[in-house]
Enzyme design. Structure first.
Site, PDB file in Angstrom:
ATOM      1  N   ASP A   1       0.859  -1.187   0.000  1.00 21.98           N
ATOM      2  CA  ASP A   1       0.000   0.000   0.000  1.00 21.98           C
ATOM      3  C   ASP A   1       0.896   1.239   0.000  1.00 21.98           C
ATOM      4  O   ASP A   1       1.687   1.428   0.925  1.00 21.98           O
ATOM      5  CB  ASP A   1      -0.882  -0.050   1.267  1.00 21.98           C
ATOM      6  CG  ASP A   1      -1.822   1.133   1.356  1.00 21.98           C
ATOM      7  OD1 ASP A   1      -1.980   1.851   0.355  1.00 21.98           O
ATOM      8  OD2 ASP A   1      -2.393   1.339   2.447  1.00 21.98           O
TER       9      ASP A   1
ATOM     10  N   ASP B   1      -3.220   2.619  -5.768  1.00 23.20           N
ATOM     11  CA  ASP B   1      -2.025   2.610  -4.912  1.00 23.20           C
ATOM     12  C   ASP B   1      -1.897   1.349  -4.064  1.00 23.20           C
ATOM     13  O   ASP B   1      -1.162   1.341  -3.082  1.00 23.20           O
ATOM     14  CB  ASP B   1      -1.999   3.857  -4.018  1.00 23.20           C
ATOM     15  CG  ASP B   1      -3.035   3.797  -2.923  1.00 23.20           C
ATOM     16  OD1 ASP B   1      -4.078   3.163  -3.130  1.00 23.20           O
ATOM     17  OD2 ASP B   1      -2.804   4.377  -1.850  1.00 23.20           O
ATOM     18  N   GLU B   2      -2.586   0.297  -4.441  1.00 18.16           N
ATOM     19  CA  GLU B   2      -2.506  -0.944  -3.665  1.00 18.16           C
ATOM     20  C   GLU B   2      -2.416  -2.143  -4.596  1.00 18.16           C
ATOM     21  O   GLU B   2      -3.075  -2.155  -5.643  1.00 18.16           O
ATOM     22  CB  GLU B   2      -3.784  -1.159  -2.848  1.00 18.16           C
ATOM     23  CG  GLU B   2      -3.969  -0.287  -1.652  1.00 18.16           C
ATOM     24  CD  GLU B   2      -5.360  -0.518  -1.078  1.00 18.16           C
ATOM     25  OE1 GLU B   2      -5.529  -1.473  -0.324  1.00 18.16           O
ATOM     26  OE2 GLU B   2      -6.267   0.254  -1.420  1.00 18.16           O
TER      27      GLU B   2
HETATM   28 MG   LIG Z   1      -2.569   4.061   0.291  1.00 23.91          MG
END
Ligand SMILES: [Mg+2]
Length: 438
Positions: free
Chosen positions: A23, A118-119
């Site tokens: 993350d 974003d993961e």
């Molecule tokens: Mg994040």
């Protein structure tokens, strides 16, 4: 109520997989700080629109420490953090960085799921012997992100036997943490979490759990699964599996994770209404979603347009809140992906819905998506239809390619010529998003 025991003989084996979750921390804000050194170390808010009523979609680590939260308006964030700096989001920039990060992750395993902008989830089973070896490899990736992509970028990493526990682990220490959850330390991690930390449990469900004598996640983990299922149905089953490290979902690779629908929406300002640009904005949203659909090699059987009215009966609160006034759909006789069919249908739906009122929200969605088939058609009418359709598809794809190279403004249709900054490119950050330039 006397507790009844169910499913005592139910056999569910704990997962032996090696799953990692990565993350990126304060992602959009960190990318902005990476791109502009003058913003580093400052309280920074990235907003949907650079306007007092625009919504904060990311806050830098420095801003979070002072209480800035995602979802605040710029006005609220400014009051909370005096002196904070605000920038409008730049979707193309974030996608470009994400592509680089994910390409490093793909060097670790063939199974990388692009969970959001974003993961990512990684299935490392078979690639590394154990969590310790996987953590060594992921630490190296983190160093490469720093050295090769940007020294201001940070990420937290979780390693565990299931997706749920890997995500829980990556949430455990931010920024820049690395947490391993295994069967030995599982209870010591769960004891630090609340019932509400499990997706689907809020205040009301917590009270129901408490009536069963379940006050903590450890108690829920050790509760008979049958009793949980009796009380909460399949949710009870999923919660119990999650807490007992039993996997029920696979890491989905990017190429197999096709969306069920594709669309775009926009909160329409008063000014756009005054200038008579509402329909051109809808055209822009339709064309952008159509281009994404074509790049994924998909066609739509159904188009849905929704229009919210500023003074409609469902209006709540202030002007900028999106309110869905009414929506209509068209089902195409054949699945389509060309701009001409999609723009024609969107325009027709808008004309059918619009009643000369001020519009404050627009959305277009394509659904019932499928890949093109090579069906053979026999009659002349069908062949003529195919030829026209084929030309339209080729023209749409050519326009996509030209826009990719020279920018989205070089080819526009009709009234879209009049558009300026309306409906800018935006980013979806809780869903799997295509990383190509939109
Ligand atoms: Mg994040």
């Amino acid at each position: 109520m006397a507790a009844r025991r169910y499913g005592a003989d139910m056999i569910l084996a704990p997962s032996n997989k090696l799953i990692a979750h990565l993350d990126m921390n304060s992602y959009f804000a960190s990318v902005e700080q990476q791109a502009n050194p003058a913003l580093r170390g400052k309280a920074l808010g990235v907003c949907a629109y650079l306007h007092e009523s625009g919504c904060i979609i990311a806050a830098s680590i420095e801003a979070k420490k002072q209480g800035m939260k995602v979802g605040m308006t710029v006005r609220e964030a400014r009051l909370q953090v005096p002196g904070a700096v605000f920038v409008e989001n730049d979707a193309a920039k974030y996608r470009a960085v994400t592509s680089k990060v994910f390409s490093l992750l793909r060097e670790l395993t063939d199974k990388v799921e692009h969970y959001s902008i974003d993961e990512a989830f990684l299935d490392l089973t078979g690639w590394y012997r154990d969590a310790a070896e996987a953590s060594w490899a992921l630490t190296r990736v983190r160093a490469r992100i720093k050295n090769e992509i940007g020294d201001w970028l940070r990420c937290s990493i979780g390693i565990a036997p299931t997706r749920f526990l890997a995500k829980t682990a990556s949430d455990f220490k931010k920024p820049n943490g690395l947490t391993i959850i295994d069967r030995e330390n599982l209870d010591s991690i769960l004891v630090q979490l609340q019932l509400e930390d499990i997706c689907g449990i809020a205040k009301k469900t917590r009270r129901r759990l408490e009536r069963l004598g379940i006050m903590t996640l450890i108690q829920m983990k050790n509760h008979p699964i049958g009793n949980l299922m009796h009380e909460f149905g399949m949710n009870g089953y999923f919660w119990w599996c999650k807490l007992n490290a039993i996997e029920f979902e696979d890491v989905v690779m990017a190429e197999t994770a096709m969306p069920k629908s594709i669309g775009h929406s926009y909160c329409v300002p008063k000014q756009t209404n005054r200038e008579g640009k509402v329909l051109p904005v809808l055209m822009r949203l339709t064309e952008r979603a159509g281009s994404r659909m074509r790049k994924l090699g998909l066609r739509a059987s159904l188009i849905y347009v929704s229009v919210g009215f500023a003074n409609g009966p469902e209006k709540r609160g202030s002007f900028w809140q999106p309110q869905v006034g009414s929506g209509l759909h068209i089902r195409f006789p054949e699945p389509v992906d060309d701009s001409f069919s999609l723009l024609g249908a969107a325009s027709q739906l808008f004309q059918d819905i619009w009643t000369n009122e001020q519009v404050n929200f627009l959305s277009v969605t394509f659904s019932d998506l499928s890949s093109p088939t090579n069906q053979i058609r026999f009659n002349d009418a069908a062949i003529s239809y195919c030829n026209t359709q084929e030309r339209r598809i080729r023209a749409s794809r050519a326009a996509d390619a030209i826009r990719d190279r020279y920018g989205s403004a070089v080819i526009v249709y009709g009234d879209m010529m009049r558009l300026n900054k309306e409906a800018p490119d935006r980013i979806g950050f809780r869903k799997v998003e295509g990383l190509e330039m939109q």
